[in-house]
Scaffold this motif. Structure first.
Motif, PDB file in Angstrom:
ATOM      1  N   LEU A  52       0.829  -1.204   0.000  1.00  0.00           N
ATOM      2  CA  LEU A  52       0.000   0.000   0.000  1.00  0.00           C
ATOM      3  C   LEU A  52       0.867   1.260   0.000  1.00  0.00           C
ATOM      4  CD1 LEU A  52      -2.688   1.460   0.184  1.00  0.00           C
ATOM      5  CD2 LEU A  52      -2.665   1.082   2.660  1.00  0.00           C
ATOM      6  N   LYS A  53       1.909   1.252   0.809  1.00  0.00           N
ATOM      7  CA  LYS A  53       2.786   2.427   0.880  1.00  0.00           C
ATOM      8  C   LYS A  53       3.471   2.707  -0.462  1.00  0.00           C
ATOM      9  CE  LYS A  53       3.715   1.726   5.790  1.00  0.00           C
ATOM     10  NZ  LYS A  53       4.736   1.338   6.807  1.00  0.00           N
ATOM     11  N   ALA A  54       3.723   1.649  -1.230  1.00  0.00           N
ATOM     12  CA  ALA A  54       4.401   1.799  -2.522  1.00  0.00           C
ATOM     13  C   ALA A  54       3.440   2.036  -3.675  1.00  0.00           C
ATOM     14  CB  ALA A  54       5.243   0.553  -2.805  1.00  0.00           C
ATOM     15  N   SER A  55       2.135   2.122  -3.397  1.00  0.00           N
ATOM     16  CA  SER A  55       1.121   2.160  -4.460  1.00  0.00           C
ATOM     17  C   SER A  55       0.985   3.512  -5.132  1.00  0.00           C
ATOM     18  CB  SER A  55      -0.235   1.758  -3.879  1.00  0.00           C
ATOM     19  OG  SER A  55      -0.712   2.762  -2.993  1.00  0.00           O
ATOM     20  N   GLY A  56       1.436   4.567  -4.472  1.00  0.00           N
ATOM     21  CA  GLY A  56       1.241   5.905  -5.006  1.00  0.00           C
ATOM     22  C   GLY A  56      -0.035   6.574  -4.527  1.00  0.00           C
ATOM     23  N   MET A  57      -0.929   5.832  -3.893  1.00  0.00           N
ATOM     24  CA  MET A  57      -2.153   6.405  -3.331  1.00  0.00           C
ATOM     25  C   MET A  57      -1.882   6.920  -1.924  1.00  0.00           C
ATOM     26  SD  MET A  57      -5.027   3.551  -4.456  1.00  0.00           S
ATOM     27  CE  MET A  57      -4.062   2.150  -3.831  1.00  0.00           C
ATOM     28  N   ALA A  58      -2.722   7.845  -1.469  1.00  0.00           N
ATOM     29  CA  ALA A  58      -2.669   8.229  -0.065  1.00  0.00           C
ATOM     30  C   ALA A  58      -3.069   7.015   0.770  1.00  0.00           C
ATOM     31  CB  ALA A  58      -3.613   9.394   0.203  1.00  0.00           C
ATOM     32  N   TRP A  59      -2.436   6.862   1.926  1.00  0.00           N
ATOM     33  CA  TRP A  59      -2.683   5.657   2.719  1.00  0.00           C
ATOM     34  C   TRP A  59      -2.696   5.959   4.214  1.00  0.00           C
ATOM     35  CZ3 TRP A  59       1.118   4.542   6.233  1.00  0.00           C
ATOM     36  CH2 TRP A  59       2.385   5.097   6.003  1.00  0.00           C
ATOM     37  N   SER A  60      -3.402   5.117   4.946  1.00  0.00           N
ATOM     38  CA  SER A  60      -3.390   5.114   6.410  1.00  0.00           C
ATOM     39  C   SER A  60      -3.387   3.657   6.843  1.00  0.00           C
ATOM     40  CB  SER A  60      -4.624   5.820   6.989  1.00  0.00           C
ATOM     41  OG  SER A  60      -4.763   7.138   6.492  1.00  0.00           O
ATOM     42  N   VAL A  61      -2.508   3.311   7.767  1.00  0.00           N
ATOM     43  CA  VAL A  61      -2.472   1.962   8.324  1.00  0.00           C
ATOM     44  C   VAL A  61      -2.855   2.053   9.788  1.00  0.00           C
ATOM     45  CG1 VAL A  61      -1.032  -0.020   8.927  1.00  0.00           C
ATOM     46  CG2 VAL A  61      -0.742   1.097   6.706  1.00  0.00           C
ATOM     47  N   ILE A  62      -3.907   1.350  10.164  1.00  0.00           N
ATOM     48  CA  ILE A  62      -4.347   1.324  11.559  1.00  0.00           C
ATOM     49  C   ILE A  62      -4.119  -0.080  12.102  1.00  0.00           C
ATOM     50  CG2 ILE A  62      -6.290   1.612  13.138  1.00  0.00           C
ATOM     51  CD1 ILE A  62      -7.448   3.613  11.138  1.00  0.00           C
TER      52      ILE A  62
END
Length: 293
Positions: free
Chosen positions: A133-143
């Protein structure tokens, strides 16, 4: 449109209701096998029956969505899925579909302890999904939410109704940081509402208790019963021999041994101080809610 993947599960259902209550347009994607798929349309919710094993289903689910919440998990599946197929491969398939569809922001549910060399397969698969997800180019949040409080209260209480006992795996003395479903949903809503959690990995916990404390609280609430323990030695045997017969039971045993080590405890104070607007729903409130349902 907000897509909630795993929207029929405990967290997904809570989150969907909260979002609809706030006037959001919501789409739910689920297989409808481990949890019942709603038999009728819910106001404000579009239902999509689909599998994370299908790229076509993932593409259909994310189409037209601006945000996605990945709340699915293969850990508790007794058949038809596993952490490897759901928490890693399914997540990667959905992330790819979301990126291709122009999704702006993805919230990934994970767990403290996720790492490439974690002792549990579940935690290694969660880490792989986080990194993708972090490498996807999209904004991300990990909970990263602690062990789900209501899930453990439910599972420990089941034998109380049939045999008058509360089930405790291991010694029950190790501290475990639990996260209630309302707390986890509130953290996701915060991530969806604005940029405060974009690009952040947060470890979210409600309260830290031992399983003995949970068992005693359940018994006090019920006013009856006793504790039945599955010794650590039995858990080791189960973890070693159950995998060919019941991968689910083997996962449960390995997770119980990991919790016995104390590694499931963490300090949520820093995140709590940063976001004081989220209330703490702890053991007493969760027991009251379970009893009233």
């Amino acid at each position: 449109m907000i897509l909630v993947v795993g929207g029929t599960g405990r967290l997904g259902s809570r989150l969907t209701g909260e979002l609809v209550g706030r006037g959001a347009s919501v789409r739910v994607m689920a297989r409808g096998e481990s949890q019942p798929f709603p038999g009728k349309t819910i106001d404000g919710v579009e239902l999509v029956r689909g599998s994370l094993a299908s790229g076509t289903d993932c593409g259909r689910a994310v189409a037209g969505c601006s945000q996605v919440v990945f709340a699915a998990s293969g850990f508790g599946l007794k058949r038809g899925g596993s952490p490897r197929s759901v928490d890693r491969d399914g997540a990667l398939r959905l992330i790819d579909a979301a990126s291709r569809a122009g999704v702006q922001h993805v919230v990934m549910m994970s767990m403290p302890g996720a790492a490439p060399d974690a002792p549990l397969d579940f935690l290694r698969m969660k880490y792989a999904a986080e990194e993708a997800l972090k490498a996807s180019g999209m904004a991300w949040s990990v909970i990263r939410m602690g062990a789900n409080l209501e899930q453990f209260l439910d599972s420990m209480s089941q034998p109380l109704h049939t045999r008058g006992r509360v089930l405790v795996f291991g010694s029950g003395r190790a501290p475990v940081t639990f996260t209630s479903t309302p707390d986890a949903a509130a953290a996701v809503l915060l991530a969806l509402a604005g940029p405060s959690l974009h690009g952040r990995t947060v470890e979210w916990g409600s309260e830290t208790h031992s399983f003995n404390t949970l068992a005693e609280a359940i018994l006090a609430h019920a006013g009856k019963g006793s504790i039945q323990r599955i010794p650590v030695a039995a858990l080791r045997v189960m973890a070693a021999v159950a995998r060919p017969i019941s991968p689910f039971m083997a996962r449960m045993a390995r997770a119980a041994l990991w919790m016995e080590s104390g590694e499931a405890s963490f300090n949520p104070a820093v995140e709590r101080a940063a976001f004081p607007e989220i209330p703490v729903i702890g053991l007493r409130e969760s027991l009251d809610q379970i009893r009233s349902t």
